[in-house]
Design a protein around this motif. Structure first.
Motif, short mmCIF file in Angstrom:
data_model
loop_
_atom_site.label_atom_id
_atom_site.label_comp_id
_atom_site.label_asym_id
_atom_site.label_seq_id
_atom_site.Cartn_x
_atom_site.Cartn_y
_atom_site.Cartn_z
N ASP A 317 -38.14 -82.86 55.72
CA ASP A 317 -37.55 -81.36 55.00
C ASP A 317 -38.93 -80.67 53.86
O ASP A 317 -38.52 -79.44 53.41
N LYS A 320 -39.18 -78.43 56.28
CA LYS A 320 -38.51 -77.43 56.53
C LYS A 320 -38.25 -76.17 55.51
O LYS A 320 -37.89 -74.82 55.54
N GLU A 366 -38.44 -81.73 66.32
CA GLU A 366 -36.52 -82.50 66.40
C GLU A 366 -36.71 -81.38 65.23
O GLU A 366 -35.71 -80.48 64.62
N ILE A 367 -37.87 -81.56 64.17
CA ILE A 367 -37.40 -79.89 62.82
C ILE A 367 -37.10 -78.85 63.55
O ILE A 367 -36.70 -78.05 63.07
N ASP A 370 -34.31 -78.70 64.51
CA ASP A 370 -33.22 -77.88 63.64
C ASP A 370 -33.16 -77.15 62.80
O ASP A 370 -31.70 -76.39 62.54
N ARG A 373 -31.77 -73.19 65.57
CA ARG A 373 -30.36 -74.00 65.87
C ARG A 373 -29.89 -73.12 67.04
O ARG A 373 -29.94 -72.04 66.77
#
Length: 373
Positions: A317, A320, A366-367, A370, A373
């Protein structure tokens, strides 16, 4: 500018990986005269096959050979050029509280890229493994600016280049154009110039050191942009060439500090790379404001927000949020994510485990999935 707007990938890598135990042991035995070159090559081939497969399995669309055949990220390539020798000097490169082996660059005859340069064969092997794994092979070489910035004036043969650093520019252009064409001819479509010089230009301390070595530093950022553009203007349209800007990476230590502001206009705005891998894992890299110089279009900045210098995982997080912060100065569609640097710019490697290394790469994948997309 390449027409392939997919590169760099949203989840990408810088290039080097920790050397597996088998490779480290084989290289030590070879250096001691106890292992033939063919056996060393076989060990490296096997390790690279495993490495490429791991990169694909973890979800990357790109794979490097991890620089597993190299001792150094830069000296191996430079020392295999005609006219360039890697010599023992009275000091290494000073990192924070640690110094590298005492090696330096000496230019003894005209600089040329030989058609037999071993890196051509190295890439050809990587390409075969990448094709089997279904990923894009990425190959890294040191930038020409690194050679210019690191070689001391006293180590440029005056009979060959009486003008010193400025006199080697034309031959560097020819050498790197030939290197890119040679790699292209054996199938390379994604090449990265690894570059510490631009980061050091952000540090008054490092610029002063360069001046003491005899490097002409007045207008050096403009000179480097010109040098690189002369090289890049001759590349094939479907060859993507990016750069990674590094502040030093040796046993998890570093050399310089300073944000990109002093060189951002020349580097991002005036140099014709297809993409930029920029370190952003610590406050030493400054803020995202310099990204405002990134031209609109297909160019991408790959944010190095995942450190390769320790095994501690970043909070996804928090990463991000930093990506979102960067979008204040550059659009999200022109951004991507990677580790901040390679995991082993020299064969000694950084101070983390292989499991921690792969956890870092998995986090990037993975980040990125997310965010984009």
């Amino acid at each position: 500018m390449s027409t392939d707007a997919s590169l760099p990938f949203r989840a990408d890598i810088v290039g080097s990986f920790l050397r597996p135990r088998t490779v480290a042991e084989a290289r030590n035995r070879y250096a001691a005269g106890g292992l033939p070159a063919a056996s060393l090559r076989e060990t490296e081939d096997d390790a690279i096959a495993d490495l490429v497969a791991k990169q694909a399995d973890i979800g990357l669309k790109v794979a490097s050979d991890g620089e597993l055949r190299r001792s150094w990220w830069h000296f191996d390539f430079f020392g295999m050029l005609d006219g360039v020798d890697i010599v023992e000097v009275d000091h290494g490169i000073q990192f924070q509280a640690v110094q590298t082996k005492p090696r330096g660059i000496h230019i003894s005859s005209p600089i040329r890229f030989p058609s037999t340069h071993p890196f051509l064969d190295h890439f050809a092997h990587l390409r075969g493994e990448a094709e089997r794994a279904g990923v894009t092979p990425k190959f890294t070489i040191p930038a020409p600016t690194v050679l210019d910035f690191r070689v001391e004036r006293a180590h440029i043969d005056n009979d060959v280049y009486p003008g010193g650093h400025e006199a080697i520019e034309d031959d560097l252009v020819t050498t790197y154009r030939d290197a890119l064409q040679g790699l292209y001819d054996v199938g390379a479509r994604y090449v990265q110039f690894d570059d510490t010089a631009w980061a050091y230009l952000c540090s008054e301390v490092e610029v002063d050191k360069a001046r003491e070595r005899g490097v002409p530093t007045d207008g050096i950022a403009d000179r480097y942009a010109r040098l690189l553009n002369r090289i890049l203007e001759g590349k094939p349209d479907d060859l993507v060439v990016t750069t990674h800007v590094c502040r030093g990476n040796f046993r998890s230590t570093w050399i310089s500090s300073g944000g990109y502001e002093p060189v951002a206009e020349q580097l991002l705005g005036a140099t014709n790379y297809d993409g930029y891998f920029l370190e952003y894992d610590t406050e030493r890299a400054g803020g995202f404001e310099p990204l405002r110089f990134l031209p609109s279009g297909d160019k991408r900045v790959v944010l190095g927000l995942i450190t390769s210098k320790s095994g501690e995982l970043e909070d996804p997080d928090a990463v991000k949020r930093r990506i979102e912060e960067a979008t204040r100065f550059a659009p999200l569609e022109q951004l991507a994510l990677s580790p901040q640097c390679g995991f082993a710019s020299t064969e000694e490697g950084n101070t983390l485990t292989e499991d921690e290394q792969w956890a870092k790469v998995r986090s990037v994948v993975e980040i990125a999935a997310d965010v984009w997309r």
